[in-house]
Design an enzyme around this catalytic site. Structure first.
Site, PDB file in Angstrom:
ATOM      1  N   HIS A 190       8.045   1.029  18.292  1.00  0.00           N
ATOM      2  CA  HIS A 190       9.298   1.627  18.751  1.00  0.00           C
ATOM      3  C   HIS A 190       9.359   3.099  18.349  1.00  0.00           C
ATOM      4  CE1 HIS A 190      10.066  -2.716  18.068  1.00  0.00           C
ATOM      5  NE2 HIS A 190      10.762  -2.619  19.195  1.00  0.00           N
ATOM      6  N   HIS A 236      14.615   3.942  12.373  1.00  0.00           N
ATOM      7  CA  HIS A 236      15.732   3.997  13.334  1.00  0.00           C
ATOM      8  C   HIS A 236      17.048   4.398  12.677  1.00  0.00           C
ATOM      9  CE1 HIS A 236      13.116   2.313  16.315  1.00  0.00           C
ATOM     10  NE2 HIS A 236      13.008   1.156  15.719  1.00  0.00           N
ATOM     11  N   ASP A 257       4.652   3.019  14.840  1.00  0.00           N
ATOM     12  CA  ASP A 257       5.363   1.767  15.124  1.00  0.00           C
ATOM     13  C   ASP A 257       5.485   1.606  16.654  1.00  0.00           C
ATOM     14  OD1 ASP A 257       7.476  -0.224  13.586  1.00  0.00           O
ATOM     15  OD2 ASP A 257       8.177   0.306  15.593  1.00  0.00           O
ATOM     16  N   ASP A 308       4.162  -3.913  14.806  1.00  0.00           N
ATOM     17  CA  ASP A 308       4.728  -4.594  15.973  1.00  0.00           C
ATOM     18  C   ASP A 308       4.068  -4.118  17.270  1.00  0.00           C
ATOM     19  OD1 ASP A 308       5.885  -2.117  15.615  1.00  0.00           O
ATOM     20  OD2 ASP A 308       7.954  -2.836  15.648  1.00  0.00           O
TER      21      ASP A 308
HETATM   22 ZN   LIG Z   1       9.244  -1.357  15.550  1.00  0.00          ZN
END
Ligand SMILES: [Zn+2]
Length: 345
Positions: free
Chosen positions: A201, A164, A199, A288
């Site tokens: 996200h 990110h 991931d 995650d």
């Molecule tokens: Zn993540």
């Protein structure tokens, strides 16, 4: 297989992050490292400390002013007390510029700069954050350089995570984009690289960095961002731009998706990578996605991770695996073991 991690990466010990209007205890705890290390030991992969590549090695991805901010932020924050202010235990912004480019940022104020360089309230800077982020990036560089030097596969135990992080902005527990740094390191040796991010996200920082590039394919499988971090990116219509047109693929999964849906998307991702004909691959792996992870909206279990290892390992290309998220300790050990077993099969 080689694997890299520096004990300095344990120094980052965040105390807080804001979610849903509440201050929470951070999920990126140093204990995550124990679980990931245990998985490596289970698979007979020794961990070694990366060399110190310095700060210059980060400039292949990050703005020098941003690097300087990260290095000095904590000391400057504490120095606010010299002016009669009472800074908190960690650097966090309390305002953001309308135009968030640092060019509009007053250079003398750490408060103003925190708003320019820290994109949300999940990336506090404490006394050990800079050293850990730097060494985490070094682990990624060491893994990539090992592959450049002829090792087939290498794993970077990166903590803090990176995908990110943007050129000049931290967000989502990430400060330096380890995955992008690894890909940039590989590109010098191989010329054409694919990045697969699994991931939960969307890997927004990685996508953004390579969005106009034709030499790096970025593919991300993640939870539908319409109601999930990072919200603003990660959609199917984001396919790259300019020379990078058709070099970015997003495969968002409906919330609640499990192994069947993930493996189906993984098949699409592997086909896209095959069409791109890269000379090396970076796998950005986050656990995650696990069904019981505290931040997960997906329902994956170990078959997804093993299948990812099988298919990515089956490409037969030089491979760097970069650790991203995953916040349930038991799942980290299970997930990484399954992934490595798939890769090493
Ligand atoms: Zn993540």
């Amino acid at each position: 297989m080689k694997a890299f991690f520096s004990p300095d990466q344990l120094l980052h010990d965040p105390r807080q992050f804001m979610r849903l209007g509440r201050i929470h205890k951070p999920t990126d705890r140093p204990a995550r490292v124990e679980a990931l290390s245990a998985a490596l030991a289970d698979c007979g992969v020794p961990l070694e400390a990366p060399p110190d590549f310095g700060e210059e090695a980060l400039e292949c991805v990050h703005d020098p002013d941003y690097i300087e901010f990260l290095r000095q932020a904590y000391a400057r924050w504490q120095a606010l007390a010299d002016n009669g202010l009472q800074p908190g235990i960690e650097v966090l912004p309390n305002l953001w510029p309308y135009n968030d480019r640092p060019s509009s940022c007053p250079p003398d104020s750490i408060i103003a700069q925190a708003g320019c360089y820290l994109g949300d309230l999940s990336c506090p800077i404490g006394p050990g954050t800079w050293t850990s982020a730097l060494r985490s990036a070094h682990a990624a560089i060491a893994a990539a350089r090992a592959v450049c030097d002829g090792v087939d596969r290498a794993y970077a135990l990166c903590r803090p995570s990176g995908h990110h992080a943007h050129v000049d902005r931290a967000s989502g527990f990430c400060y330096l984009n380890n995955t992008a740094i690894a890909a940039q390191t590989l590109i010098r040796a191989f010329g054409r690289v694919a990045v697969l991010d699994i991931d939960a996200h969307h890997g927004d920082g990685t996508q953004h960095f390579f969005y106009h590039r034709a030499d790096v394919l970025t593919v991300s499988i993640h939870a539908d961002p319409r109601n999930y971090f990072p919200f603003y990116t990660g959609y199917e219509y984001e396919t790259g731009d300019g020379p990078g047109d058709c070099c970015n693929f997003n495969l968002p999964l409906a919330h609640g998706s499990g192994d069947v849906e993930f493996v189906q998307a993984l098949g699409h991702a592997i086909k896209a990578i095959g069409r791109f004909q890269p000379k090396a691959v970076v796998l950005a792996v986050g656990f995650d996605t696990y069904k019981d992870d505290p931040l997960s909206v997906l329902r994956l279990d170990w078959p997804s991770y093993r299948q990812t290892g099988r298919l990515v390992g089956g490409l037969g290309l030089p491979l760097v695996v970069v650790q991203e998220g995953g916040y349930m300790t038991g799942a980290l050990r299970l997930g990484l073991t399954a992934l490595l077993e798939g890769i090493l099969a």
